[in-house]
Design an enzyme around this catalytic site. Structure first.
Site, PDB file in Angstrom:
ATOM      1  N   GLU A 130     -47.733  -8.841 -28.014  1.00  0.00           N
ATOM      2  CA  GLU A 130     -48.818  -8.589 -28.977  1.00  0.00           C
ATOM      3  C   GLU A 130     -50.093  -9.241 -28.461  1.00  0.00           C
ATOM      4  O   GLU A 130     -50.024 -10.098 -27.576  1.00  0.00           O
ATOM      5  CB  GLU A 130     -48.444  -9.206 -30.346  1.00  0.00           C
ATOM      6  CG  GLU A 130     -47.196  -8.566 -30.924  1.00  0.00           C
ATOM      7  CD  GLU A 130     -46.828  -9.144 -32.289  1.00  0.00           C
ATOM      8  OE1 GLU A 130     -47.550 -10.030 -32.807  1.00  0.00           O
ATOM      9  OE2 GLU A 130     -45.806  -8.698 -32.828  1.00  0.00           O
ATOM     10  N   PRO A 131     -51.241  -8.882 -29.054  1.00  0.00           N
ATOM     11  CA  PRO A 131     -52.480  -9.509 -28.586  1.00  0.00           C
ATOM     12  C   PRO A 131     -52.396 -11.042 -28.632  1.00  0.00           C
ATOM     13  O   PRO A 131     -52.961 -11.714 -27.779  1.00  0.00           O
ATOM     14  CB  PRO A 131     -53.538  -8.974 -29.559  1.00  0.00           C
ATOM     15  CG  PRO A 131     -52.989  -7.656 -30.006  1.00  0.00           C
ATOM     16  CD  PRO A 131     -51.497  -7.819 -30.046  1.00  0.00           C
ATOM     17  N   GLN A 338     -55.425  -7.448   6.059  1.00  0.00           N
ATOM     18  CA  GLN A 338     -56.244  -8.186   7.037  1.00  0.00           C
ATOM     19  C   GLN A 338     -56.039  -7.616   8.446  1.00  0.00           C
ATOM     20  O   GLN A 338     -56.997  -7.406   9.179  1.00  0.00           O
ATOM     21  CB  GLN A 338     -55.848  -9.674   6.993  1.00  0.00           C
ATOM     22  CG  GLN A 338     -56.817 -10.604   7.669  1.00  0.00           C
ATOM     23  CD  GLN A 338     -58.152 -10.659   6.940  1.00  0.00           C
ATOM     24  OE1 GLN A 338     -58.273 -10.245   5.788  1.00  0.00           O
ATOM     25  NE2 GLN A 338     -59.166 -11.157   7.626  1.00  0.00           N
ATOM     26  N   GLU A 365     -43.118  -9.219 -17.191  1.00  0.00           N
ATOM     27  CA  GLU A 365     -41.725  -9.677 -17.303  1.00  0.00           C
ATOM     28  C   GLU A 365     -41.581 -11.138 -16.882  1.00  0.00           C
ATOM     29  O   GLU A 365     -40.663 -11.511 -16.161  1.00  0.00           O
ATOM     30  CB  GLU A 365     -40.805  -8.749 -16.510  1.00  0.00           C
ATOM     31  CG  GLU A 365     -40.907  -7.334 -17.056  1.00  0.00           C
ATOM     32  CD  GLU A 365     -39.677  -6.483 -16.824  1.00  0.00           C
ATOM     33  OE1 GLU A 365     -38.603  -7.045 -16.614  1.00  0.00           O
ATOM     34  OE2 GLU A 365     -39.824  -5.260 -16.899  1.00  0.00           O
TER      35      GLU A 365
HETATM   36  C1  LIG Z   1     -49.038  -3.349 -16.778  1.00  0.00           C
HETATM   37  C2  LIG Z   1     -48.304  -4.179 -17.801  1.00  0.00           C
HETATM   38  C3  LIG Z   1     -47.132  -3.671 -18.364  1.00  0.00           C
HETATM   39  C4  LIG Z   1     -46.459  -4.401 -19.356  1.00  0.00           C
HETATM   40  N1  LIG Z   1     -45.372  -3.853 -19.982  1.00  0.00           N
HETATM   41  C5  LIG Z   1     -44.865  -4.433 -21.107  1.00  0.00           C
HETATM   42  C6  LIG Z   1     -43.870  -3.775 -21.891  1.00  0.00           C
HETATM   43  O1  LIG Z   1     -43.397  -2.685 -21.558  1.00  0.00           O
HETATM   44  N2  LIG Z   1     -43.455  -4.369 -23.036  1.00  0.00           N
HETATM   45  C7  LIG Z   1     -43.946  -5.577 -23.445  1.00  0.00           C
HETATM   46  O2  LIG Z   1     -43.518  -6.046 -24.511  1.00  0.00           O
HETATM   47  N3  LIG Z   1     -44.869  -6.259 -22.705  1.00  0.00           N
HETATM   48  C8  LIG Z   1     -45.350  -5.698 -21.553  1.00  0.00           C
HETATM   49  N4  LIG Z   1     -46.333  -6.351 -20.803  1.00  0.00           N
HETATM   50  C9  LIG Z   1     -46.801  -7.652 -21.242  1.00  0.00           C
HETATM   51  C10 LIG Z   1     -46.483  -8.771 -20.261  1.00  0.00           C
HETATM   52  O3  LIG Z   1     -45.110  -9.080 -20.298  1.00  0.00           O
HETATM   53  C11 LIG Z   1     -47.378  -9.962 -20.620  1.00  0.00           C
HETATM   54  O4  LIG Z   1     -48.688  -9.595 -20.227  1.00  0.00           O
HETATM   55  C12 LIG Z   1     -46.962 -11.232 -19.931  1.00  0.00           C
HETATM   56  O5  LIG Z   1     -45.738 -11.702 -20.458  1.00  0.00           O
HETATM   57  C13 LIG Z   1     -48.004 -12.342 -20.067  1.00  0.00           C
HETATM   58  O6  LIG Z   1     -48.435 -12.481 -21.386  1.00  0.00           O
HETATM   59  P1  LIG Z   1     -50.012 -12.517 -21.730  1.00  0.00           P
HETATM   60  O7  LIG Z   1     -50.620 -11.340 -21.063  1.00  0.00           O
HETATM   61  O8  LIG Z   1     -50.168 -12.629 -23.188  1.00  0.00           O
HETATM   62  O9  LIG Z   1     -50.542 -13.797 -21.023  1.00  0.00           O
HETATM   63  P2  LIG Z   1     -50.523 -15.287 -21.643  1.00  0.00           P
HETATM   64  O10 LIG Z   1     -49.188 -15.577 -22.194  1.00  0.00           O
HETATM   65  O11 LIG Z   1     -51.699 -15.420 -22.547  1.00  0.00           O
HETATM   66  O12 LIG Z   1     -50.755 -16.156 -20.351  1.00  0.00           O
HETATM   67  C14 LIG Z   1     -52.058 -16.329 -19.762  1.00  0.00           C
HETATM   68  C15 LIG Z   1     -51.896 -17.278 -18.579  1.00  0.00           C
HETATM   69  O13 LIG Z   1     -51.419 -18.557 -19.037  1.00  0.00           O
HETATM   70  C16 LIG Z   1     -50.220 -18.879 -18.370  1.00  0.00           C
HETATM   71  N5  LIG Z   1     -49.349 -19.594 -19.281  1.00  0.00           N
HETATM   72  C17 LIG Z   1     -48.917 -19.202 -20.511  1.00  0.00           C
HETATM   73  N6  LIG Z   1     -48.106 -20.123 -21.055  1.00  0.00           N
HETATM   74  C18 LIG Z   1     -47.998 -21.103 -20.120  1.00  0.00           C
HETATM   75  C19 LIG Z   1     -47.284 -22.354 -20.070  1.00  0.00           C
HETATM   76  N7  LIG Z   1     -46.494 -22.744 -21.060  1.00  0.00           N
HETATM   77  N8  LIG Z   1     -47.421 -23.121 -18.974  1.00  0.00           N
HETATM   78  C20 LIG Z   1     -48.218 -22.735 -17.952  1.00  0.00           C
HETATM   79  N9  LIG Z   1     -48.904 -21.597 -17.937  1.00  0.00           N
HETATM   80  C21 LIG Z   1     -48.794 -20.785 -19.006  1.00  0.00           C
HETATM   81  C22 LIG Z   1     -49.623 -17.546 -17.954  1.00  0.00           C
HETATM   82  O14 LIG Z   1     -48.707 -17.707 -16.878  1.00  0.00           O
HETATM   83  C23 LIG Z   1     -50.866 -16.794 -17.559  1.00  0.00           C
HETATM   84  O15 LIG Z   1     -51.257 -17.169 -16.266  1.00  0.00           O
HETATM   85  C24 LIG Z   1     -46.951  -5.665 -19.758  1.00  0.00           C
HETATM   86  C25 LIG Z   1     -48.100  -6.199 -19.137  1.00  0.00           C
HETATM   87  C26 LIG Z   1     -48.779  -5.456 -18.183  1.00  0.00           C
HETATM   88  C27 LIG Z   1     -50.024  -6.037 -17.568  1.00  0.00           C
END
Ligand SMILES: Cc1cc2nc3c(=O)[nH]c(=O)nc-3n(C[C@H](O)[C@H](O)[C@H](O)COP(=O)(O)OP(=O)(O)OC[C@H]3O[C@@H](n4cnc5c(N)ncnc54)[C@H](O)[C@@H]3O)c2cc1C
Length: 391
Positions: A130-131, A338, A365
């Site tokens: 979710e967002p 590169q 994932e």
């Molecule tokens: C092309 C694409 C396809 C996807 N497909 C699916 C799908 O089919 N179904 C679905 O449900 N989701 C899907 N996702 C979602 C994806 O799994 C999430 O984007 C991912 O888990 C990261 O979550 P976030 O984007 O909210 O980043 P955030 O959780 O906000 O993380 C932002 C940054 O902070 C870091 N971070 C977060 N928590 C910690 C911590 N505790 N310690 C250190 N660093 C941390 C993260 O590693 C990252 O670098 C997809 C995403 C993309 C881009």
């Protein structure tokens, strides 16, 4: 310790290798042309024809149980197949597949969701992010409240792969706020015609990867559409995510092999200052480092798969393979770009396409950081040892 393939494994691997060379690689320039026009790599009909062709040769449902007509191949075999498929960027996977958690379906759900999905007649998508909740998936806010014999779902999911054209979504929603992920999240099978809307999200990767946001505004779902038990959804979500983490770096590994082969070829034909660039130590070291990393990744992937086949808890090994695969594949494609110089950066070659696509492996994932978190936690809590499984 025997690292060789059995005759059957070699035969299956070789069959896929030939399929990739004969059926998929010739489509590469067409895929690039279409993608650069903003279209999916292959038209649906062509993809279906390729799957049918494979099916006629008995190749269908790689890991699907035999009772559903699948091949029920081992995890090691599935990894070997992914490596071969990864050698091309043509977006293809064999048919006969359904999300692992759909096998929890009851009899009615089996007929309406599981079987048509395996047959390729219906498409699913997995919706937990979710967002406000990605890495921290326990923080989801989408709710489902019971009204009579129906559940009413409100909320928004984002970045959902396949969300643009899925016929139904596996939706995770909070059914008991107090219990949260520990007994308060439920998984629902929600048909598109029950009323959810999707919006595509533009990304840097190829069009086939394009995810969608899904909006649930008072969507009414019959109580018979709960997958598994009410309140047990979070465990299902984790089961889905853990279904085959090793397969993601396996596919990237195939891409890396192909990329390094391209770099070897280019470095031997491209001359600067009167000699092929392959004669320069800086280029040789890039090739050597890439070969070492590819070889290391191969055994991390296969070892994780072997643990699954041996009935072991392979989650630690899968996290290691995913983390290493994501970081190394990105390093390797960068080196290959590169080595190709300016040409690597252009759209004359598929290197930049691989570069954009492989970047996702470090994010979805479970990001790199989340894998590191998991790996270090396993070590610190004594669930895993730095001596590995033999230690
Ligand atoms: C092309 C694409 C396809 C996807 N497909 C699916 C799908 O089919 N179904 C679905 O449900 N989701 C899907 N996702 C979602 C994806 O799994 C999430 O984007 C991912 O888990 C990261 O979550 P976030 O984007 O909210 O980043 P955030 O959780 O906000 O993380 C932002 C940054 O902070 C870091 N971070 C977060 N928590 C910690 C911590 N505790 N310690 C250190 N660093 C941390 C993260 O590693 C990252 O670098 C997809 C995403 C993309 C881009």
């Amino acid at each position: 310790m025997d690292f060789s393939l059995s005759d059957t494994e070699r035969d299956i691997r070789d069959w896929v290798r030939t399929f990739v060379q004969r059926e998929l690689m010739p489509l590469e320039s067409e895929v690039l042309r279409r993608e650069r026009a903003g279209e999916r790599g292959l038209p649906k009909e062509q993809l279906a024809q390729l799957r049918d062709k494979a099916r006629q040769a008995g190749f269908w449902g790689v890991q699907t149980p035999e009772e559903y007509g699948g091949m029920d191949l081992s995890a090691v075999m599935a990894a070997l197949i992914e490596i071969e498929l990864g050698r091309t960027f043509v977006p293809f996977s064999f048919g006969g597949y359904a999300d692992n958690i759909l096998y929890h379906a009851n009899e009615e759900q089996r007929q309406r969701y599981l079987l048509p999905t395996i047959e390729g007649e219906r498409k699913s998508c997995f919706a937990i992010t979710e967002p406000g909740a990605g890495s921290d998936a326990k923080n989801i806010r989408t709710t489902a409240r019971k009204e009579g014999s129906e559940w009413v779902i409100d909320g928004e999911k984002t970045y959902i792969t396949g969300g643009i054209d899925a016929d139904f979504a596996l939706v995770f929603a909070v059914t008991d706020r107090d219990r949260g992920a520990d007994g308060g999240v439920t998984c629902f099978l929600v048909d598109r015609d029950m009323g959810w809307k999707s919006e595509p999200i533009e990304i840097m990767g190829p069009p086939d990867r394009m995810p969608a946001s899904l909006v649930f505004d008072g969507v009414r779902v019959p109580e018979g559409n709960v997958l598994g038990e009410v309140g047990r959804g979070f465990a299902l979500a984790m089961q889905w995510i853990g279904r085959g983490r090793y397969l993601l770096p396996a596919r990237a590994l195939g891409g890396c092999e192909r990329l390094v082969e391209m770099a070897m070829e280019h470095s031997q034909s491209r001359e600067t200052f009167g000699a092929p660039i392959a004669d320069r130590q800086s280029i040789q070291w890039m090739l050597a480092d890439s070969a070492v990393e590819i070889e290391s990744l191969r055994w991390l992937v296969l070892q994780a798969a072997w643990q699954i086949d041996s009935g072991m808890d392979s989650r630690h090994a899968q996290s290691i393979a995913k983390l290493y695969g994501g970081t190394r594949a990105n390093e390797i494609v960068d080196r290959v770009m590169q080595i190709h110089g300016g040409m690597g950066y252009t759209r004359e070659l598929p290197v930049e396409r691989w570069y954009r696509d492989l970047r996702l492996l470090r994010i979805f994932e479970g990001t790199d950081e989340i894998q590191r978190r998991t790996i270090s936690r396993n070590l610190l809590k004594g669930h895993a040892s730095v001596s590995g499984v033999l230690g």
